[in-house]
Design an enzyme around this catalytic site. Structure first.
Site, PDB file in Angstrom:
ATOM      1  N   LYS A 171      10.974   3.586   7.528  1.00  0.00           N
ATOM      2  CA  LYS A 171      11.569   4.244   8.699  1.00  0.00           C
ATOM      3  C   LYS A 171      12.848   4.930   8.280  1.00  0.00           C
ATOM      4  O   LYS A 171      13.513   4.485   7.335  1.00  0.00           O
ATOM      5  CB  LYS A 171      11.888   3.205   9.786  1.00  0.00           C
ATOM      6  CG  LYS A 171      11.985   3.800  11.162  1.00  0.00           C
ATOM      7  CD  LYS A 171      10.610   4.055  11.764  1.00  0.00           C
ATOM      8  CE  LYS A 171      10.697   4.664  13.126  1.00  0.00           C
ATOM      9  NZ  LYS A 171       9.387   4.652  13.793  1.00  0.00           N
ATOM     10  N   ARG A 210       0.873  -1.170   0.000  1.00  0.00           N
ATOM     11  CA  ARG A 210       0.000   0.000   0.000  1.00  0.00           C
ATOM     12  C   ARG A 210       0.910   1.219   0.000  1.00  0.00           C
ATOM     13  O   ARG A 210       1.970   1.195   0.639  1.00  0.00           O
ATOM     14  CB  ARG A 210      -0.846   0.039   1.274  1.00  0.00           C
ATOM     15  CG  ARG A 210      -1.755  -1.166   1.449  1.00  0.00           C
ATOM     16  CD  ARG A 210      -3.171  -0.695   1.673  1.00  0.00           C
ATOM     17  NE  ARG A 210      -4.019  -1.769   2.112  1.00  0.00           N
ATOM     18  CZ  ARG A 210      -4.804  -2.477   1.302  1.00  0.00           C
ATOM     19  NH1 ARG A 210      -4.798  -2.240   0.000  1.00  0.00           N
ATOM     20  NH2 ARG A 210      -5.581  -3.418   1.783  1.00  0.00           N
ATOM     21  N   LYS A 260       5.075   4.447   5.194  1.00  0.00           N
ATOM     22  CA  LYS A 260       4.980   5.419   6.286  1.00  0.00           C
ATOM     23  C   LYS A 260       5.865   5.016   7.442  1.00  0.00           C
ATOM     24  O   LYS A 260       5.980   3.826   7.769  1.00  0.00           O
ATOM     25  CB  LYS A 260       3.510   5.414   6.753  1.00  0.00           C
ATOM     26  CG  LYS A 260       3.134   6.493   7.707  1.00  0.00           C
ATOM     27  CD  LYS A 260       2.766   7.767   6.999  1.00  0.00           C
ATOM     28  CE  LYS A 260       2.497   8.914   7.941  1.00  0.00           C
ATOM     29  NZ  LYS A 260       3.720   9.493   8.517  1.00  0.00           N
ATOM     30  N   SER A 297      -1.415   9.995  12.342  1.00  0.00           N
ATOM     31  CA  SER A 297      -0.695  10.471  11.150  1.00  0.00           C
ATOM     32  C   SER A 297      -1.539  10.233   9.900  1.00  0.00           C
ATOM     33  O   SER A 297      -1.562  11.052   8.973  1.00  0.00           O
ATOM     34  CB  SER A 297       0.633   9.731  10.988  1.00  0.00           C
ATOM     35  OG  SER A 297       1.633  10.338  11.764  1.00  0.00           O
TER      36      SER A 297
HETATM   37  P1  NAD Z   1      11.789  10.874  22.698  1.00  0.00           P
HETATM   38  O1  NAD Z   1      13.114  11.196  22.125  1.00  0.00           O
HETATM   39  O2  NAD Z   1      10.741  11.917  22.747  1.00  0.00           O
HETATM   40  O3  NAD Z   1      11.936  10.297  24.192  1.00  0.00           O
HETATM   41  C1  NAD Z   1      12.819   9.289  24.563  1.00  0.00           C
HETATM   42  C2  NAD Z   1      13.037   9.415  26.059  1.00  0.00           C
HETATM   43  O4  NAD Z   1      13.837   8.335  26.517  1.00  0.00           O
HETATM   44  C3  NAD Z   1      13.759  10.703  26.465  1.00  0.00           C
HETATM   45  O5  NAD Z   1      13.145  11.270  27.595  1.00  0.00           O
HETATM   46  C4  NAD Z   1      15.168  10.215  26.794  1.00  0.00           C
HETATM   47  O6  NAD Z   1      15.826  11.041  27.744  1.00  0.00           O
HETATM   48  C5  NAD Z   1      14.872   8.847  27.354  1.00  0.00           C
HETATM   49  N1  NAD Z   1      16.023   7.952  27.312  1.00  0.00           N
HETATM   50  C6  NAD Z   1      17.055   7.943  26.436  1.00  0.00           C
HETATM   51  N2  NAD Z   1      17.924   6.973  26.752  1.00  0.00           N
HETATM   52  C7  NAD Z   1      17.428   6.350  27.838  1.00  0.00           C
HETATM   53  C8  NAD Z   1      17.865   5.261  28.633  1.00  0.00           C
HETATM   54  N3  NAD Z   1      18.997   4.626  28.380  1.00  0.00           N
HETATM   55  N4  NAD Z   1      17.090   4.881  29.670  1.00  0.00           N
HETATM   56  C9  NAD Z   1      15.939   5.512  29.945  1.00  0.00           C
HETATM   57  N5  NAD Z   1      15.465   6.560  29.228  1.00  0.00           N
HETATM   58  C10 NAD Z   1      16.212   6.967  28.190  1.00  0.00           C
HETATM   59  O7  NAD Z   1      11.287   9.594  21.883  1.00  0.00           O
HETATM   60  P2  NAD Z   1       9.793   9.108  21.671  1.00  0.00           P
HETATM   61  O8  NAD Z   1       9.286   9.724  20.434  1.00  0.00           O
HETATM   62  O9  NAD Z   1       9.046   9.238  22.936  1.00  0.00           O
HETATM   63  O10 NAD Z   1      10.054   7.573  21.324  1.00  0.00           O
HETATM   64  C11 NAD Z   1      10.252   6.595  22.344  1.00  0.00           C
HETATM   65  C12 NAD Z   1      10.018   5.222  21.757  1.00  0.00           C
HETATM   66  O11 NAD Z   1       8.685   5.150  21.226  1.00  0.00           O
HETATM   67  C13 NAD Z   1      10.938   4.811  20.612  1.00  0.00           C
HETATM   68  O12 NAD Z   1      11.147   3.422  20.667  1.00  0.00           O
HETATM   69  C14 NAD Z   1      10.122   5.156  19.377  1.00  0.00           C
HETATM   70  O13 NAD Z   1      10.513   4.429  18.246  1.00  0.00           O
HETATM   71  C15 NAD Z   1       8.743   4.761  19.860  1.00  0.00           C
HETATM   72  N6  NAD Z   1       7.637   5.390  19.128  1.00  0.00           N
HETATM   73  C16 NAD Z   1       7.520   6.732  19.037  1.00  0.00           C
HETATM   74  C17 NAD Z   1       6.435   7.291  18.350  1.00  0.00           C
HETATM   75  C18 NAD Z   1       6.196   8.774  18.282  1.00  0.00           C
HETATM   76  O14 NAD Z   1       5.123   9.171  17.784  1.00  0.00           O
HETATM   77  N7  NAD Z   1       7.081   9.613  18.752  1.00  0.00           N
HETATM   78  C19 NAD Z   1       5.507   6.445  17.726  1.00  0.00           C
HETATM   79  C20 NAD Z   1       5.644   5.053  17.854  1.00  0.00           C
HETATM   80  C21 NAD Z   1       6.714   4.544  18.567  1.00  0.00           C
END
Ligand code: NAD
Length: 482
Positions: A118, A78, A82, A375
């Site tokens: 990604k 599709r 994304k 999204s």
């Molecule tokens: P972000 O960068 O906003 O936040 C990540 C947080 O983790 C930060 O507060 C950072 O300080 C903390 N961190 C970093 N290293 C660390 C460690 N070793 N131990 C503990 N905390 C630690 O990222 P996010 O967007 O919140 O993404 C977090 C996870 O969620 C990722 O796996 C990402 O792929 C997934 N995700 C994000 C989204 C989105 O919309 N942003 C969507 C789906 C999945």
């Protein structure tokens, strides 16, 4: 600069623990063993179709720095494909491929008609000024757009770790300048600020989806019992790892709207524990002001943050990075329920250990799909060039007002003004986004649990989720002709 099609069926392993990509492949294989697909299709569904690696120079404070980035396309059954773009000091091609694969399965689970993709840029955003980050992001966006890895019809990025609405606005603007006659240019990226073509509720969408997913899980008594828990979400003790976009929003909503107690917060510089509960907003404000959580006054500080994942709680919510629960610490995890807000926080080996101990895992490919769901709403909004609810809202309010008048006339009683206001008020964009997301998360969970409870060979929700996703993608390919 090189464009390569990914050939490898399995990623390399570090020591004896699977890499992230290996973990995803093994989880996929496990689900595949329960299915019977036409010859050749399993391989097609497993590996990324294309990976583009780019190295580009940017002049920073008079010196040339070279940056490396990737965009992986896992599937194009599709279109567009994304998936987010992450900015992090440690980004590898394998990791981007694993995340792209998860995106394909995630989109299928929540019925979002996209393929999976990604991107990642190897950079520590904290080392650069805002103006430098803008320059770097715009250059990366140009490199990807020039080769068709950003476009409203083919490939649409979104935020991920280390990126947010600001970076998405820069990407959208860069693409628009390169394609001034493309009337749909704004749909080239999602997660933009609402004032730049974004949608209300996108920033918190992943955390909101985690909350809705957990709520749905707790609506099914037998599922809750399977985790050794009882009752609803209220009063459940939660430990969250990562107080970034996903972790912060999920924890705040669970605390304020579901009366959960956030007893532990794990961050990069340690962890905080308070048996009576922590205020998520206060800790987040402290972290923002101080760059970390160390020194926060109203909690016990634990230097070895990772060890707090092993503390007593009802729900463990990893929301930071992949590979946090491994074969090394899995057997010590006490939480009966793990809510995978992050992508890939549990390795394949850890998953096996946890399953054998009866731990229930709400898997990433379902639980954090709220971001891509909203999204999708944003992308539709950009293509239709009108905000949701604009045409209907007043009409809806007039109808409700008429209905209220009829009720009042027939009963001879008047409805209290506050109730009347609530009854009449039509849905705005945020209401619609939330209800669309809630409905999506509920429906997806029911599909997963249906497979879980009805197929003898399926012992966990992750395998069930993979089965749901693989079946949907496979059907598309079979109908199209592989
Ligand atoms: P972000 O960068 O906003 O936040 C990540 C947080 O983790 C930060 O507060 C950072 O300080 C903390 N961190 C970093 N290293 C660390 C460690 N070793 N131990 C503990 N905390 C630690 O990222 P996010 O967007 O919140 O993404 C977090 C996870 O969620 C990722 O796996 C990402 O792929 C997934 N995700 C994000 C989204 C989105 O919309 N942003 C969507 C789906 C999945």
């Amino acid at each position: 600069m090189s464009q390569v099609a990914s050939q490898s069926g399995a990623a390399s392993t570090t020591g004896s623990e699977c890499t992230f990509l290996d973990s995803v492949y093994k989880m996929y294989d496990q689900a595949l063993a329960c299915l019977s697909l036409p010859h050749g299709l399993p391989e097609k569904l497993k590996q990324c179709h294309a990976v583009y690696q780019v190295r580009f120079p940017v002049e920073i404070q008079g010196k040339i720095e070279v940056f490396t980035g990737w965009r992986a396309v896992h599937s194009e059954h599709r279109l567009p494909s994304k998936g987010g773009i992450r900015f992090a000091p440690v980004v590898e091609q394998d990791e981007v491929e694993a995340l792209a694969a998860l995106m394909s399965f995630k989109c299928a689970i929540v019925d979002v008609p996209f393929g999976g993709s990604k991107g990642g840029l190897r950079i520590n955003p904290q080392h650069y000024k805002d103006s430098e980050l803008e320059q770097i992001t715009r250059r990366f966006a140009r490199e990807l757009a020039q080769r068709g890895f950003i476009s409203p019809a083919i490939n649409v990025p979104a935020p991920d770790m280390g990126t947010g609405s600001r970076e998405m606005a820069w990407i959208a603007d860069t693409y628009q300048r390169m394609n001034p006659t493309d009337i749909n240019a704004l749909a080239c990226v999602t997660g933009k600020p609402p004032t730049q073509g974004g949608i209300q509720g996108r920033v918190e969408a992943t955390g909101r989806g985690v909350q809705y997913g957990l709520r749905e899980f707790f609506r099914h008594e037998e599922d809750v019992r399977m985790a050794g828990l009882s009752g609803g979400l209220a009063g459940k003790r939660v430990i969250v790892q990562g107080l970034g976009n996903v972790g912060y929003h999920a924890a705040t909503f669970l605390q304020h709207e579901d009366n959960c107690k956030i007893v532990g917060i794990v961050e990069w510089d340690g962890a905080l524990y308070n048996h009576d509960g922590l205020s998520v907003e206060t800790v987040a404000a402290y972290k923002y002001a101080n760059g970390g959580i160390k020194g926060y006054p109203d909690a016990e500080y634990v230097e070895d943050g990772l060890s707090l994942l092993e503390a007593e709680c009802d729900i463990l919510m990893p929301a930071a990075l992949e590979g946090q629960i491994t074969r090394e610490n899995a057997a010590r995890i006490k939480a009966p329920l793990i809510a995978e807000a992050a992508n890939g926080p549990v390795t394949f080996e850890a998953d096996e250990i946890l399953r054998s101990r009866g731990t229930v895992i709400l898997p990433d490919l379902y639980l954090n799909a709220g971001g891509v769901t909203v999204s999708y709403f944003e992308w539709i909004k950009n293509l239709s060039h009108i905000r949701f609810g604009r045409m209907e809202r007043r009409h809806e309010e007039n109808r409700s007002q008429q209905m209220l008048s009829v009720i009042e006339q027939m009963t001879g009683q008047s409805v209290p003004p506050s109730l009347a206001r609530e009854f009449i008020s039509g849905a705005d964009e945020l209401d619609l986004v939330r209800s669309g997301l809630d409905d999506t998360m509920c429906k997806a969970y029911r599909e997963i649990r249906e497979v879980f409870w009805n197929r003898e060979e399926v012992n966990d929700l992750r395998t069930a989720a993979f089965i749901v996703a693989i079946q949907k993608i496979a059907r598309t390919y079979i109908e199209m002709g592989i």
